[in-house]
Design a protein around this motif. Structure first.
Motif, mmCIF file in Angstrom:
data_model
loop_
_atom_site.group_PDB
_atom_site.id
_atom_site.type_symbol
_atom_site.label_atom_id
_atom_site.label_comp_id
_atom_site.label_asym_id
_atom_site.label_seq_id
_atom_site.Cartn_x
_atom_site.Cartn_y
_atom_site.Cartn_z
ATOM 1 N N THR A 286 -50.246 -6.337 49.269
ATOM 2 C CA THR A 286 -49.949 -5.656 48.007
ATOM 3 C C THR A 286 -49.319 -4.274 48.196
ATOM 4 O O THR A 286 -49.040 -3.592 47.209
ATOM 5 C CB THR A 286 -51.235 -5.493 47.182
ATOM 6 O OG1 THR A 286 -52.204 -4.774 47.955
ATOM 7 C CG2 THR A 286 -51.794 -6.861 46.787
ATOM 8 N N ASP B 162 -44.347 0.979 47.680
ATOM 9 C CA ASP B 162 -44.407 0.026 46.577
ATOM 10 C C ASP B 162 -45.798 -0.609 46.578
ATOM 11 O O ASP B 162 -46.250 -1.117 47.616
ATOM 12 C CB ASP B 162 -43.346 -1.071 46.719
ATOM 13 C CG ASP B 162 -41.940 -0.502 46.792
ATOM 14 O OD1 ASP B 162 -41.654 0.459 46.069
ATOM 15 O OD2 ASP B 162 -41.135 -1.025 47.587
ATOM 16 N N THR C 221 -46.001 -3.553 39.262
ATOM 17 C CA THR C 221 -45.498 -2.908 40.477
ATOM 18 C C THR C 221 -45.343 -1.417 40.226
ATOM 19 O O THR C 221 -44.736 -1.003 39.235
ATOM 20 C CB THR C 221 -44.144 -3.492 40.907
ATOM 21 O OG1 THR C 221 -44.279 -4.894 41.136
ATOM 22 C CG2 THR C 221 -43.649 -2.825 42.183
ATOM 23 N N THR D 285 -48.499 -3.278 44.448
ATOM 24 C CA THR D 285 -48.688 -4.309 43.431
ATOM 25 C C THR D 285 -50.183 -4.510 43.246
ATOM 26 O O THR D 285 -50.791 -5.407 43.853
ATOM 27 C CB THR D 285 -48.018 -5.632 43.848
ATOM 28 O OG1 THR D 285 -46.661 -5.383 44.196
ATOM 29 C CG2 THR D 285 -48.047 -6.654 42.711
ATOM 30 N N SER E 168 -43.951 2.145 42.144
ATOM 31 C CA SER E 168 -43.101 2.583 43.249
ATOM 32 C C SER E 168 -42.927 4.095 43.202
ATOM 33 O O SER E 168 -42.843 4.688 42.126
ATOM 34 C CB SER E 168 -41.718 1.915 43.175
ATOM 35 O OG SER E 168 -41.821 0.512 43.234
ATOM 36 N N TRP F 182 -43.970 -3.815 34.608
ATOM 37 C CA TRP F 182 -44.984 -4.808 34.267
ATOM 38 C C TRP F 182 -44.306 -6.026 33.655
ATOM 39 O O TRP F 182 -43.499 -5.894 32.733
ATOM 40 C CB TRP F 182 -45.992 -4.217 33.281
ATOM 41 C CG TRP F 182 -47.038 -5.206 32.835
ATOM 42 C CD1 TRP F 182 -48.124 -5.625 33.535
ATOM 43 C CD2 TRP F 182 -47.080 -5.909 31.587
ATOM 44 N NE1 TRP F 182 -48.852 -6.539 32.810
ATOM 45 C CE2 TRP F 182 -48.237 -6.741 31.601
ATOM 46 C CE3 TRP F 182 -46.249 -5.926 30.455
ATOM 47 C CZ2 TRP F 182 -48.576 -7.559 30.530
ATOM 48 C CZ3 TRP F 182 -46.595 -6.746 29.383
ATOM 49 C CH2 TRP F 182 -47.751 -7.545 29.426
#
Length: 238
Positions: free
Chosen positions: A73, A122, A130, A124, A132, A173
């Motif tokens: 992730t 990044d 996500t 998740t 960043s 999203w």
């Protein structure tokens, strides 16, 4: 005038477990040929004609980067890169006047050359979400600027550099056909031109803050609908 670039490009990547390395190199040969400037009066009669010598050169640029995933992730990334930009035909050969200021072209302008680095992450945390973030530093050497050389008279010239550093943040999203995203960028840019009044100032058209938000509906088939709201901070023309 004519401006042309011919290049050779090679790129490769290597996967070493959780680490991916990328590298690329480019060799460009550029030419500026048949440069001229014709000036006519209101009756269409030529009042002056100038021809400029042909020029050419070779530029080597490259990029190296890495992507590391300590867990599924999270992705850590970094890159270093170089680039260049030829002056435009307008910058080289075409003067203009915005009364009462005349800006001269400059057929001797050198290409701008970029060197930069960046690093980011990044994440998740949930399926479809996500986050960043990126930090960056760029230096544009031989930057082309309009330099005052007399009363109501400027000329396009190369100055030492434009330096830009800052951060960027993004969130995206997705769920089914729906997508929402938001981004923010902070850029602290400065012109390095010792001896000029604009040394240490922000370049033209360079806002310090910028942000946007988007909501979109994107089904697998049919129309895509989206709406975006943007914000740009103060920026200056000169």
């Amino acid at each position: 005038g004519n401006s042309s670039v011919a290049g050779l490009f090679v790129e490769d990547d290597w996967t070493l477990g959780k680490l991916v390395l990328t590298g690329g190199a480019r060799l460009d040969h550029w030419t500026l040929t048949r440069g001229f400037f014709h000036e006519r009066n209101g009756a269409g009669v030529a009042t002056s004609t100038r021809a400029f010598p042909d020029r050419s050169g070779t530029e080597f640029t490259g990029r190296a980067g890495l992507l590391y995933r300590p867990v599924a992730t999270v992705a850590l990334r970094a890159a270093g890169y170089t680039g260049f930009r030829l002056p435009t035909l307008n910058e080289l050969y075409r003067p203009f006047t915005v009364f009462p200021v005349t800006t001269q072209a400059n057929a001797s302008l050198k290409p701008e050359r970029l060197r930069g680095v960046e690093a980011g992450i990044d994440v998740t945390p949930l399926p479809g979400l996500t986050l960043s973030g990126t930090v960056f530093y760029n230096k544009l050497a031989d930057a082309i600027a309009n330099v005052t050389i007399g009363s109501n008279l400027r000329q396009r010239r190369n100055v030492d550099a434009v330096e830009a550093k800052g951060v960027e943040a993004n969130i995206v999203w997705r769920r089914g056909a729906m997508m929402m995203s938001a981004s923010y960028a902070y850029s602290d840019s400065k012109v390095r031109a010792p001896g000029n009044a604009f040394d240490g100032l922000a370049p033209a058209q360079s806002p310090r803050h910028a942000a946007s938000a988007t909501i979109a509906w994107s089904p697998k088939a049919g129309p895509v609908l989206s709406a975006t709201l943007r914000y740009v901070g103060d920026q200056y023309e000169d």
